[in-house]
Motif scaffolding. Structure first.
Motif, PDB file in Angstrom:
ATOM      1  N   THR A 164       0.847  -1.187   0.000  1.00 58.14           N
ATOM      2  CA  THR A 164       0.000   0.000   0.000  1.00 58.14           C
ATOM      3  C   THR A 164       0.884   1.239   0.000  1.00 58.14           C
ATOM      4  O   THR A 164       1.995   1.204   0.523  1.00 58.14           O
ATOM      5  N   ASN A 165       0.395   2.302  -0.591  1.00 60.72           N
ATOM      6  CA  ASN A 165       1.065   3.578  -0.367  1.00 60.72           C
ATOM      7  C   ASN A 165       0.033   4.621   0.024  1.00 60.72           C
ATOM      8  O   ASN A 165      -1.164   4.452  -0.224  1.00 60.72           O
ATOM      9  N   ILE A 166       0.535   5.655   0.644  1.00 60.11           N
ATOM     10  CA  ILE A 166      -0.287   6.735   1.169  1.00 60.11           C
ATOM     11  C   ILE A 166       0.321   8.025   0.642  1.00 60.11           C
ATOM     12  O   ILE A 166       1.540   8.207   0.730  1.00 60.11           O
ATOM     13  N   ALA A 167      -0.488   8.907   0.082  1.00 61.47           N
ATOM     14  CA  ALA A 167       0.084  10.071  -0.598  1.00 61.47           C
ATOM     15  C   ALA A 167      -0.714  11.343  -0.356  1.00 61.47           C
ATOM     16  O   ALA A 167      -1.943  11.304  -0.228  1.00 61.47           O
ATOM     17  N   THR A 168       0.010  12.453  -0.308  1.00 62.86           N
ATOM     18  CA  THR A 168      -0.585  13.788  -0.359  1.00 62.86           C
ATOM     19  C   THR A 168       0.254  14.628  -1.306  1.00 62.86           C
ATOM     20  O   THR A 168       1.485  14.628  -1.218  1.00 62.86           O
ATOM     21  N   ALA A 169      -0.404  15.351  -2.210  1.00 65.49           N
ATOM     22  CA  ALA A 169       0.301  16.203  -3.171  1.00 65.49           C
ATOM     23  C   ALA A 169       0.390  17.634  -2.664  1.00 65.49           C
ATOM     24  O   ALA A 169      -0.443  18.090  -1.868  1.00 65.49           O
ATOM     25  N   ARG A 170       1.399  18.334  -3.137  1.00 66.23           N
ATOM     26  CA  ARG A 170       1.447  19.782  -2.949  1.00 66.23           C
ATOM     27  C   ARG A 170       0.276  20.413  -3.684  1.00 66.23           C
ATOM     28  O   ARG A 170      -0.231  19.841  -4.651  1.00 66.23           O
ATOM     29  N   PRO A 171      -0.185  21.589  -3.275  1.00 64.74           N
ATOM     30  CA  PRO A 171      -1.334  22.208  -3.944  1.00 64.74           C
ATOM     31  C   PRO A 171      -1.127  22.463  -5.429  1.00 64.74           C
ATOM     32  O   PRO A 171      -2.084  22.425  -6.199  1.00 64.74           O
ATOM     33  N   ASP A 172       0.123  22.703  -5.834  1.00 69.62           N
ATOM     34  CA  ASP A 172       0.398  23.006  -7.237  1.00 69.62           C
ATOM     35  C   ASP A 172       1.095  21.855  -7.950  1.00 69.62           C
ATOM     36  O   ASP A 172       1.830  22.062  -8.906  1.00 69.62           O
ATOM     37  N   ALA A 173       0.856  20.625  -7.499  1.00 69.89           N
ATOM     38  CA  ALA A 173       1.579  19.456  -8.020  1.00 69.89           C
ATOM     39  C   ALA A 173       1.438  19.316  -9.531  1.00 69.89           C
ATOM     40  O   ALA A 173       0.343  19.417 -10.078  1.00 69.89           O
ATOM     41  N   ASP A 218     -10.273  18.172  -9.914  1.00 73.35           N
ATOM     42  CA  ASP A 218     -10.643  18.834  -8.664  1.00 73.35           C
ATOM     43  C   ASP A 218      -9.365  19.036  -7.844  1.00 73.35           C
ATOM     44  O   ASP A 218      -8.842  18.099  -7.236  1.00 73.35           O
ATOM     45  N   ALA A 219      -8.859  20.252  -7.825  1.00 71.33           N
ATOM     46  CA  ALA A 219      -7.571  20.542  -7.193  1.00 71.33           C
ATOM     47  C   ALA A 219      -7.564  20.282  -5.693  1.00 71.33           C
ATOM     48  O   ALA A 219      -6.493  20.194  -5.085  1.00 71.33           O
ATOM     49  N   SER A 220      -8.738  20.154  -5.081  1.00 70.00           N
ATOM     50  CA  SER A 220      -8.792  19.931  -3.637  1.00 70.00           C
ATOM     51  C   SER A 220      -8.538  18.473  -3.267  1.00 70.00           C
ATOM     52  O   SER A 220      -8.234  18.167  -2.113  1.00 70.00           O
ATOM     53  N   MET A 221      -8.655  17.561  -4.230  1.00 70.35           N
ATOM     54  CA  MET A 221      -8.507  16.125  -3.955  1.00 70.35           C
ATOM     55  C   MET A 221      -7.035  15.743  -4.068  1.00 70.35           C
ATOM     56  O   MET A 221      -6.566  15.266  -5.102  1.00 70.35           O
ATOM     57  N   ARG A 222      -6.291  15.914  -2.982  1.00 68.35           N
ATOM     58  CA  ARG A 222      -4.841  15.768  -3.030  1.00 68.35           C
ATOM     59  C   ARG A 222      -4.308  14.571  -2.255  1.00 68.35           C
ATOM     60  O   ARG A 222      -3.096  14.386  -2.172  1.00 68.35           O
ATOM     61  N   GLY A 223      -5.198  13.740  -1.675  1.00 71.18           N
ATOM     62  CA  GLY A 223      -4.730  12.611  -0.874  1.00 71.18           C
ATOM     63  C   GLY A 223      -5.306  11.286  -1.335  1.00 71.18           C
ATOM     64  O   GLY A 223      -6.392  11.243  -1.917  1.00 71.18           O
TER      65      GLY A 223
END
Length: 308
Positions: A164-173, A218-223
């Motif tokens: 499994t991996n778990i991720a969060t992107a920077r807002p401007d990824a 949707d730029a808010s969906m970052r995780g």
């Protein structure tokens, strides 16, 4: 937290190592110990200690080809008179700047200051700016999410064979290098979630790719977190009013295909899954605005699924 500046590493580790190696290189070229001492700005006794093996130096510098090449270039210039002190200092400052840009100085700094670990830090090059704060926020989100995953026992049975991996992107990824995740992935071991290392930017391909596709719409969906696909989890999602979307498992042009599917639906769903293909394990992605939100939803879904 340990506060140590990169300049301290230069003075306390780089400079002594440089003197040891440069003294040996000049000694090999026939310069006297007093001549070497005058060049290095140290005493003759110090030079005797250097060439006699009394000081070892920092291995991370000694093992770097750039360090050795610079030492040889400066030693040769001093020995044959083609390089003066000004030119030597310019050579060494250039090497220090290279070592501060994700080189050995950066690696030592990261070891000495744990708060820098996993940031892909180039603080010496960029200074304090919004980009660095965005990276730290993304990494901290994954760190908290990984901790939450280890405290959700029901997730163990839903970890895919590939991990499994778990991720969060920077807002401007823009690409995977802008997405924080766990290097080596998370695995189920002895009935527990094992997180092998601290999160870093650029540590995921597939989960990061899913996040980037979601952000295209949707730029808010970052995780996101990925799980093994199961009917129980999909059913638990539907009971919560979540309508999962299925996609083909192939990797070719996946980001574009996913973004197109999200656009067609008119929104990014919280659950995206495939049922596998030849050599590809069935995987379900749970999405959220951050990794923490995605893991929280995943833990709720697997709890419901296991209870049926």
């Amino acid at each position: 937290m340990t506060l140590q500046l990169p300049s301290e590493i230069v003075v306390e580790r780089f400079l002594p190592t440089l003197r040891v190696r440069l003294a040996a290189a000049l000694d090999d070229r026939g310069m006297t110990q007093q001549e070497i001492a005058d060049r290095l700005g140290v005493t003759q006794a110090s030079v005797s200690n250097y060439v006699g093996g009394g000081v070892e130096g920092e291995k991370r510098f000694l093992e770097d080809e750039r360090f050795e090449a610079t030492v040889e270039r400066v030693a040769e210039g001093f020995a044959d008179g083609t390089m003066d002190d000004y030119e030597a200092i310019a050579e060494l400052l250039e090497l220090i700047r290279a070592f501060e840009d994700r080189g050995p100085i950066c690696a030592i700094h990261e070891t000495e200051v744990p708060a820098l670990r996993g940031l892909g830090c180039d603080l010496c090059i960029r200074g304090r700016d919004a980009d660095l704060r965005a990276e730290r926020t993304a990494i901290e989100s994954v760190r908290r999410a990984a901790r939450a995953a280890t405290n959700a026992p029901a997730l163990v049975d839903h970890v895919p064979n590939v991990g499994t991996n778990i991720a969060t992107a920077r807002p401007d990824a823009a690409d995977e290098l802008d997405v924080a995740a766990i290097p080596g992935r998370v695995h189920a071991m002895h009935g527990r979630i094992n997180v092998p290392s601290d999160p870093e930017l650029g540590a995921s391909e597939h989960v990061a790719g899913m996040v980037l596709a979601a952000m295209d719409v949707d730029a808010s969906m970052r995780g996101a977190i990925n799980l093994a696909t199961s009917e129980a989890v999909l059913a638990a999602a539907r009971e919560r009013g979540i309508d999962p979307i299925e996609f083909e498992a192939g990797y070719e042009d996946r980001r574009r295909r996913l973004a197109a599917a999200f656009e067609e639906r008119g929104s990014v769903p919280r659950i995206v899954y495939h049922t596998g293909a030849f050599g590809i394990e069935p995987i379900t992605y749970v999405l959220g605005e951050t990794a923490v939100e995605a893991v929280s939803l995943a833990a709720e879904l697997v709890g419901d699924g296991d209870g049926e």
